[in-house]
Each structure stands twice: as C-alpha cells, then as structure tokens.
Design a protein around this motif. Sequence first.
Motif, PDB file in Angstrom:
ATOM      1  N   ARG A 113       0.779  -1.370   0.048  1.00  0.00           N
ATOM      2  CA  ARG A 113      -0.192   0.075   0.016  1.00  0.00           C
ATOM      3  C   ARG A 113       0.643   1.344  -0.023  1.00  0.00           C
ATOM      4  O   ARG A 113       0.194   2.451   0.056  1.00  0.00           O
ATOM      5  N   TYR A 115       3.285   4.015  -1.746  1.00  0.00           N
ATOM      6  CA  TYR A 115       3.315   4.512  -3.093  1.00  0.00           C
ATOM      7  C   TYR A 115       4.183   5.753  -2.968  1.00  0.00           C
ATOM      8  O   TYR A 115       4.170   6.418  -1.998  1.00  0.00           O
ATOM      9  N   SER A 145      -7.692   9.391  -1.089  1.00  0.00           N
ATOM     10  CA  SER A 145      -7.125   7.999  -1.298  1.00  0.00           C
ATOM     11  C   SER A 145      -5.984   7.768  -0.481  1.00  0.00           C
ATOM     12  O   SER A 145      -5.496   6.364  -0.645  1.00  0.00           O
ATOM     13  N   LEU A 146      -5.612   8.605   0.412  1.00  0.00           N
ATOM     14  CA  LEU A 146      -4.357   8.419   1.195  1.00  0.00           C
ATOM     15  C   LEU A 146      -4.733   8.204   2.523  1.00  0.00           C
ATOM     16  O   LEU A 146      -5.300   9.484   2.816  1.00  0.00           O
ATOM     17  N   ARG A 274       0.497   6.205   1.872  1.00  0.00           N
ATOM     18  CA  ARG A 274       0.063   5.005   2.135  1.00  0.00           C
ATOM     19  C   ARG A 274      -1.687   4.934   1.767  1.00  0.00           C
ATOM     20  O   ARG A 274      -2.324   5.722   2.155  1.00  0.00           O
ATOM     21  N   LEU A 275      -1.870   4.130   0.522  1.00  0.00           N
ATOM     22  CA  LEU A 275      -3.063   4.089   0.206  1.00  0.00           C
ATOM     23  C   LEU A 275      -4.399   3.655   1.080  1.00  0.00           C
ATOM     24  O   LEU A 275      -4.055   2.868   1.918  1.00  0.00           O
ATOM     25  N   THR A 276      -5.343   4.204   1.168  1.00  0.00           N
ATOM     26  CA  THR A 276      -6.466   3.795   2.018  1.00  0.00           C
ATOM     27  C   THR A 276      -6.896   2.334   1.526  1.00  0.00           C
ATOM     28  O   THR A 276      -6.750   1.911   0.517  1.00  0.00           O
ATOM     29  N   ALA A 279      -8.541   1.693  -2.004  1.00  0.00           N
ATOM     30  CA  ALA A 279      -8.064   2.572  -3.242  1.00  0.00           C
ATOM     31  C   ALA A 279      -7.261   1.868  -4.018  1.00  0.00           C
ATOM     32  O   ALA A 279      -6.565   1.102  -3.821  1.00  0.00           O
ATOM     33  N   THR A 280      -7.190   2.819  -5.091  1.00  0.00           N
ATOM     34  CA  THR A 280      -6.388   2.372  -6.264  1.00  0.00           C
ATOM     35  C   THR A 280      -5.369   3.343  -6.634  1.00  0.00           C
ATOM     36  O   THR A 280      -5.685   4.660  -6.394  1.00  0.00           O
ATOM     37  N   PRO A 281      -4.117   3.126  -7.347  1.00  0.00           N
ATOM     38  CA  PRO A 281      -3.150   4.195  -7.723  1.00  0.00           C
ATOM     39  C   PRO A 281      -3.936   5.183  -8.975  1.00  0.00           C
ATOM     40  O   PRO A 281      -3.565   6.309  -8.893  1.00  0.00           O
ATOM     41  N   LEU A 284      -6.061   7.560  -7.143  1.00  0.00           N
ATOM     42  CA  LEU A 284      -5.190   8.750  -6.612  1.00  0.00           C
ATOM     43  C   LEU A 284      -4.701   9.570  -7.605  1.00  0.00           C
ATOM     44  O   LEU A 284      -4.424  10.903  -7.328  1.00  0.00           O
ATOM     45  N   ALA A 317       1.584   8.159  -9.088  1.00  0.00           N
ATOM     46  CA  ALA A 317       1.567   7.345  -8.184  1.00  0.00           C
ATOM     47  C   ALA A 317       2.179   6.174  -8.461  1.00  0.00           C
ATOM     48  O   ALA A 317       1.563   5.445  -9.527  1.00  0.00           O
TER      49      ALA A 317
END
Length: 871
Positions: A113, A115, A145-146, A274-276, A279-281, A284, A317
């Motif tokens: 997670r 990035y 998203s983070l 850090r992605l939640t 969530a996807t890049p 983001l 990202a």
Amino acid sequence: MRRLWLLSVCLLVPRDERVEWVEEWEGELAASGWRWVDAFGALPDAWHLRRDGWTMGRMTQDVRHAIKGLWRKPFFTALAGLTLAIGIGANTAIYSVVDSVLLDPLPYPESDRLYTVNHTAPGLGVPILPYSEGMYLMYADALASLDGLAVFQMDNVNLVLGSEPERLSSARVTQRFFDVLGVPPTLGRTFVAGEDREGAEPLAVLGYGLWRQTFGGDPSVVGRTVEMDGVMRRVIGVMPEGFQFPQDAEMWTQLEVDPADADQGSFSYMGIGRLTAGATPEALNQEMDQLLLRFADVNGDDLPRTVLEQGQIRGDAKPLKEMYVEDIRQALWVVLGTVGFVLLIACANVANLFLVRAEARQREQAVRTAMGATRGDMIRHYLTESVTLGLGAGVIGLGLASLGVRGLLAMAPVALPRAAEVGIDGSVLAYTAVISILSGLLFGLFPVFGYANRDLSGALKEGGRSSTTGRGRSRVQSGLVVAQVALALMLLVGSGLMARSFAAIRSVDPGFEEEGRLTFRISLPSAEYPEVEDASAFYRAFRDRLEAEPGVTRAALASSMPLTGSRAQSSFRPDDQPLPEGELGPLVNLHWAGPGYFEAMGIEIVEGRGLGEDDAAGGLRSVVVSERMARQLWPGEGSVLGRRIVGMGDTDESWEIVGVVRDVHFESLSEEPGLMAYFPLVSGDSDAAFAQRALSVVVHGRGDPLALVDGARQALREVDGRLPMVDPRPLARVVSEASAATSFTVVLLGIAASIALLLGAVGIYGVISYVVGRRTQEIGVRMALGAPAGLVLRNVIGQGMALAGTGVVVGLVGAWGASRVLASLLYGVSATDPTTYAVTAGALAFVALVASWLPARRAAGLDPVRALKAE
C-alpha cells in the motif's frame, strides 16, 4: 504459489484422505506464515500416506539404488555433477539478487500500500517532478485516497562531537513520515504534530548504525542535545536496525513548513503515501490531477494552467519499490535469463553423458526387464537416478552460489538497491530445490525414452553397429549438441553487444578532463555562515589555501560535480524573444561555479571568459552557457556574448552571457548533453542574493590525485576545522562509476557466455569422441584398405563442424530475436549489429573446430591392425 504447491502435492494422497489432509496442512502453514521451507514438508508427508504405485518404501529403495549406481561411477558422477552444479550455482546466485531486490516485499507493514506520490512532466522531458511546500499542504488536506502523506528531502549534516567533525547522510522529513512507512522507533519516539512547523524545537532521530557506531549504543542518547550544522538538536529517538529510507539516510530531522508563508513554485520535495484500504493508484492519480488544476487556478503566477498543459504535468503514483529498482530491473531479469540458458546447456551436456552411460548398461536393463521389471519401474529407475544427481548438484551449487553472491556484491555498482538484504534465504533454497529437480527430470528424460522399453531383443541389439535405435540415439546426441551451440551463441552475441555498448560509453568524451583531478564535498552550515558575505569569504580563503598546496595547479568550488546524480533545472528564454503568456521556454540544467572552475575541470571556454570574483560581487547577473544552449536559443546568429536570458516568470531582471563553454555530459554518459547554464556561487536577484552552501571541490594537481588528499584536508582544517571532508576520490573514478551498472551487466553476461562456450565445446568434443569410439572398427577397415589419414581427419572434423554450423545458424536466428530484449540497455550499437554477430559466430566456430580436431587427430592416428584386433 505455496497453496498451489500444496494442492499439487495432495494428488499423491489417497483420494478419501485428501480433503482432511489439505485442511490440516493449510492450518499448519497459516500458523507458520506460509514459509516455503515448511511447505516443502508436505511432499514427504503425502508420499508417506501413499498406498499404491510409487510409495515411500519404493522411493527409498530407488534412491538407495541410484546412489549406489552413481557411487560406482565416480568419474561420471563427478563430471556430470560439477557441470550441473555450475549451472545451478549461477542461477541460484543471480536469483538471490533478483529475489531480494525485485521480488521480496519492502520491510514495512503492508508495503504493497506504500506509493511514491509525485508528478511526471513528459512534455518537459522530466520523468519525476517533485512538490512545492504549498502543493504538499494542499495534497495532505485533500487526498482522500491516502491514509497519510509525507514529503522528504535528502540532506547532509555536519555532526560535531569531538575534535574531528563527521559528515552524515540525512533526510529532512515531515511529521507523518515514519507513520506512513509504519516503522516505530527502537528507542524514544519520532516526530509528532506541530514539530514540522516553522519555529519548532530542532530535533533529530538517529539511525541504528549511527547510534551504535558514533554513540556506542548508549540508550541515554535519547534526550541528549547534539550540535549538527551549528544547531543544537535534541535527539528524540533511534530507528530499528536496517531502516535507512530514503537511500542510505543515517539520521532524520524536521522539514519545517510554514503554512502562512509556504513556497508555491519551488519543486524540491519527494512524496510518499499509504493508500487507504480499497483505493487504487489510478484513483489517486485522478485526484492529484484535479488538485493540480485547482492549485494552478490559485497560484497562476507560479504554475499557470498553460504550463500544466504544455508540460503535460500530471499525478504519478507508483509502488514504493519502483523507487528502488526501476533502473536495475531489466538488467537483472536479462542476467537471470542468461544464466537460465547456461543451465539448459549444462543439462544438455549431462543428458549426452547419460545417453552414453545408458548404452553401456543395455544388457543390465535387458536382464532387469527379463526378470519382471515393468516399463514404469525402468522409468522410475532412470528418473530417480537423474533427480538424485540433480539434487546432489544443487547442494554443491548452493555452496558455489554463496561464494558467487559475495563476488556479485563486490562487483555490483554502488547504487545496487537493497544490497544488504541479498543472501541465501528460504525462498532461494526453494528455488534451488525446484531447478535441481527440474534439471534432473529434464536430462533424465532422454535415456528414459531411449531405453526404458520391454523389447529384450531390441535392447540386446542396441550395441550393434547397424542398430536403428543406435542411429536414432546419435541423432538425439547431435541434436543436443546443436542446441548447446545455439544457446552458447545467443549468450555470446548478448555478451558481445553489451561489451561493445560499454566500450562505446567509456569512449564518450565527457566534456571535461578527468585525469589528475581530486574531488570531494563540503557543506557550510547556515547557522555558522548566515550571511552571503560569510560564505563568499570562505570560498576565497579556501580556494587560495588549496592553490598554495605543493603540487596543486588549480582549485575551484561548485555546487556539484558532473555524473554524480545532482540535478537542478528551470526554464529560460532570450530576453528579446518574449513567449506567449504562460508558455515555458527550454528547460535548462543549472550549475553554480566559482572562479577558476572551468580551468580546474579542463572544460574548454569556446568564447568569452569564465566566472570571476566580480561576477559574484556586483550586479550578480553574469552567466556562462553551454554551446548547445547558445545554438538552441540563438540559432545561426553567431556570437551570443552580451545577450541576456530571462527565467520563468522573471520579466524584470535578466542574466548577461559572459562566456560559452563546451557541452558537458552532466547527467549520464549515455545521454546527449542538455542545455547548461553556469551561475556564480553567489547568485540570485539583485535584492535577494543567496550563496551555495552544499559544495563540491575539484583540485587539479600533478601526479596521483589521492596524494593531494592529506594537503586538502589540512587546508580545510586551517580555514574551518569544524567542516568535514566528505568522499575524497579521483574524478576519474566518478566517471568510471557513472557506467558501473553497464559494467556490472557486461561482466555477468561475459562470465555466463564463457561458461556456455566451454560447455558447448565440451559437448562437441564429447559427441565426436563418442562417434570415433563407435567407429573404431570402421575407421580401421577404411585405413587398412588404403584410406589416407588426412581423409579420415577431414571426415571426422566435417562431422563436428556440421553440428557446429547447424547450431550457429539456429543460434543466429535465436540471437536476432532475443537481442531485442537488450535494446534498451545498449548504447552506440544496434541490437542487430552485424559485426558482433559475425565475430561471435566466428569465435564459436573456431572453438568448435578445435573441439572436433582433437578426437579427429586421434582417429587419424589409429593403427588399423590394433583397431581390428581390439574390436
């Protein structure tokens, strides 16, 4: 992969027990963390439960017989085992690097997670565009998203504990940096809310290695105040062993951001997030693109929308691991594929040995069949023997690999990521076991299909000269040799292309003289040199003291040295060529240099002069540009001296060109030199001058540059004894290290190709020797009937060269396709370079000629009478 392995192994278990067996093993492996070492334990357990076919008892018996059979033929076993061990060891050594660098997750919680959260600007030719302070504050508040966002900037710190100052690699980080990575300290704490704001108490977090080596591992260091860059900082924590992000940071300090006065236009900070969960890049990146538009609307002077469009600036990202491995990934996969070819060649060699050995055991196998051995028994016998040999070779290969890994790390470029994590671990052991078993199965299949049959009469006739099966076996052996030659040629071509590429890079003129020059780094703390005048006085005093040293002809200071990875860029245009509002001029590399820099570096001044003391003392508006920049901004207009350039958004003040110098390869030897502008060490706007404090020093002297180190260190002590000298080294080493990654790949491919060439030659020699041995009576009869020795020599050599020629043709076709993989790694040579193909094919043909000539000479020297009597 481990679950797939478990489901495959369960097929050995009786059908009525499989479901319960799988559930039990899944529970055990889940409790142990699904380690490969534990997963392999399922195989003997499943075999123990097996009641039909090849049971545990039969397997044990077959293994015992296989070991006895191999023990009775020590020369054969040693030759085949060593050949395999070399191939397996090479694969294991390279895989251990690939596994640690490319495959293993980063040592952070839920690292998938994590990035890098930055930007890219392909329209400006900028692959990574960092943050400004204002952009970071906007993202930190708005990116849904983070779970967390932090930015950092690499730095260097002068640590003063005793009489000898120490220069440390450090990082300035925002408050959530350690929380985003999910790594708690071993001692103390990390930064908390508010400690990354302007005016906060100066704090520091130490790395584990620094704590152990410099502070003796004393726990009481937490809370202690230490002088760093002239500032007294309180140590609040120590990070765990092995934590060194980013790069090789030894300590971390606050990156102070003032929300009320945040810089909007200076893109200097790298971001991580850090992605939640869920969530996807992609989501983001879309959020970042929308926020960029909002930022441009609010801060149009610093980043107009037209600049966003022209530069194609957008969110970028990427998994955090990409930050480590992006530059080395393809080279490592190429090398792993290369040593895979080496293993295939080794298997072909051993397969030929097994075919020859199987022929000598024809009568033994016929007797076994006559006494009731089934075809399945015969197949198991051959495969058990080959797999046993493969596993034994794998054990030896592990020993070779452990030595090879040390050699790889010694040869590896300094920038090889995660090098400290490379080693033989459970996944590497599993990989070795798998390729050992697969290798054994691969070369064991050839005698299985050739001899595992129940035709007793056919087996007994196999030893005859006219046996059809014997002719078929010769074709199989010849096919294996052709495959060996083809694979060897493919490796030789790849190695040759990389070698020529490396030679092309090393022949590039960097634009400066590298011999006889010493370089090192120093840094002036802002707390000790707060004013521009203080820094200017140091520049002059230190340069004069260096030039007073015996053997020194010239010394100079600059913001950085070429080819060291330092980079600063901005957009400029001629002041007499206005651009449409918001449009950017060409992107220019920025470099700051002191008086005498061009002379000390050996950079030719094509027109005008270099930078002098007056340029940094009066108007602060002089600049020297590279030839390429002069040509691009004023094409075909002759001299550019006296012309002026203007920076992005700067319409009030401009810089006057006082000189033009040769183009310098500043970023990389394999890339064309970019546009370059050289400013004085004291530069900036006339009402807001600034001085460079992170400095590189170049000293030009006579003789060995390293002989100048002691004098330069003494000169630095006399001018300011609190400044450490960092990384003194010859400038020539800087240039060689710039091509270290290519050199590393060349060496590895060269070793692999050499092994392949040797094995290919052994394969040809072995087959021709075998053919000569089988044709001893025929050759004797021919020579008794008057055939000259020369004719026999030509016939035998012709047979070997026919195999080699076929292999060369096949190899050239394969190399033509495979070399495209290397295309992005090459410089100055085409992936289909005909010279490389011709030279490598000729070299391999010569080796094949020698390998064929040795047994041919023996055949031509046969005594006909003795040959007939022996038969």
